[in-house]
Design an enzyme around this catalytic site. Sequence first.
Site: not given
Length: 666
Positions: A542, A175-176, A21, A540, A536
């Site tokens: 996440h 995945y996340h 990746y 981003d 945040k």
Amino acid sequence: MSGNTDSDKPVRDKPWMFRTYAGHSTAKASNELYRKNLSKGQTGLSIAFDLPTQTGYDSDSPLARGEVGKVGVPVSHLGDMRTLLDGIPLGEMNTSMTINAPAAWLLSLYISLADEQGTDRTKLTGTTQNDIIKEYLSRGTYVFPPDPSLRLIKDVIVFTNQEVPKWNPTNVCSYHLQEAGATPAQELAFALATAQAVLDRVKESGEVPEERFPKVVAAISFFVNAGVRFITEISKMRAFVDLWDEIALNRYGVEEPKLRRFRYGVQVNSLGLTEPQPENNVYRILLSMLAVTLSKKARARAVQLPAWNEALGLPRPWDQQWSLRLQQIVAYETDLLEYQDIFDGSEVIDRKVEELKEQARAELAKIDAMGGAVASIDYMKEALIASNALRIADIERGDQVLVGVNRYTETEPSPLDSGVEGILTVPESVELEQVAALQAWRQNRDNAAVNKALTELKEAASEGRNIMPPSIEAAKAGVTTGEWGAVLREVFGEYRAPTGIGAAHVVDEARMAEIRDLVSEVSGKLGRTLTFVVGKPGLDGHSNGAEQIAVRADDVGMKVVYDGIRLTPAEIVAQAKESKAHVVGLSILSGSHVSLVRDVVQKLREAGMSDVPVVVGGIIPQEDVNILKQCGASAVYTPKDFQLNEIMTGIVNLVDQNADALAKAG
């Protein structure tokens, strides 16, 4: 005379696709990295885009400041795509693009480049991730509300089914979900529910003839996570295979077994990678990889591995090479690919698979009863927050062992850690160069053609026509990513996903008592409840760390203000002013921490709030810690700081000391 002959040798399966990746800085730098990796035996591309590109902004947008080229490559127009894939024949390459909300646009750029190369669209192979529901739940690079987002996914599926039949138009990404704390059963159920929501939308549209619908089902691929508990993970993957086969047959009537195959790529777990003793991550990565390669029945079609030092920052080319060599050793030096499935008939595996399938079916039934994946976004988000809180509490107590973190922490200096050169850093000049190149692109294009293409794009979006043909024409006319995004924002509006921090979860009352008493004591001194703004900033998405900090701060008695992701520094400061915050916490994992912290601190000063301490958390190299403190940060926390109660104590003491200092000064 006897001996082995060639006919006695086992027939080896073809290995999975080897990927890394990758993408950073500029299209030119990323192209050099891709070509280098391909020369080392990588067999497919996996493109990482930067956050402005992932959220539909140009590199010169005010919201892109500090984010350009940090976590991926900026692609603002067809010229960037040309440079990114220069010298790579698209008809021979399998390309995965991790892009979601603007997936239709990036695929349009890719197809436009293929048309330029004279490549037949039917020969293009690859994947657009294009899973928006998991963005609402865990990753955060969403833009539009759920309904138009599903419409865009439907448009890509319908178009590729007709024009680019070998392309995987949607890569449902669990995945996340695991990165956000999902249990194996939640990962199974939430991902499968998302796939059902997408396929139901396509079917209901009536835009794909019934006889072609099985091909639509077959084109759905998955992108999964695998952790170090590889017996459970092997069982999870076998459960995925069985459950998807059931869904394809029973829900969608796909008769041909080949079209019901569970096809997936994998990036193994990054959540479990540690900042302390990062060399141990090599073993974690290998064990996680075994979970998706050992079982032939459930073997990944493509594998990309994180680098050993990704908990520290961007990996260097050498670090990526190390991960690629790991794949090649398993594929070519072992005998793994010479045998049938070694788990068939295993009572242990079969029992675990059935347990996971039963749990996942129960979750799927609950989601169906709520009206499907879109209707149950709030439920799934809160479930992830609760699961992640439980996971973190287990690590804090030591019930879940992390070697080098909460046990066996004694260590020798690592020769692999060479300080500032131990990770790749993106210089600030990259953003200036990218912005200048973007502005030159705008000056040199045919503006009449651009305006015509944007008008056609807006009309198609407003009228419900398939978005792909006008997007491809817009790409060829020179439209930029930000212009495409702005038109669709105007038509569809934007969306803020639920934060989920009010989720019911298990609270360890005994471990909270001391810190709760401290919060109460300091709140008494302040004359009101200690108020903590968690922000945040930047693009981003996440949010897992910010969410768990907010949840724990609330658990210990603070008043918490947290409105989710993608706030500007000005918005965070406005929240702090309105709530009369005693402390501001910033969570930044994209590498843009220096510029964003500097901006927030400056705006606090301008607002007359220079006395409010700022604490920062994220993936922050050690050499940047002092820089952040010079910028005005009072405390900096990185992944090694896993004890949330200790973080809470530090924040409360900081507020207490600040209040005492102000009292003496006043």
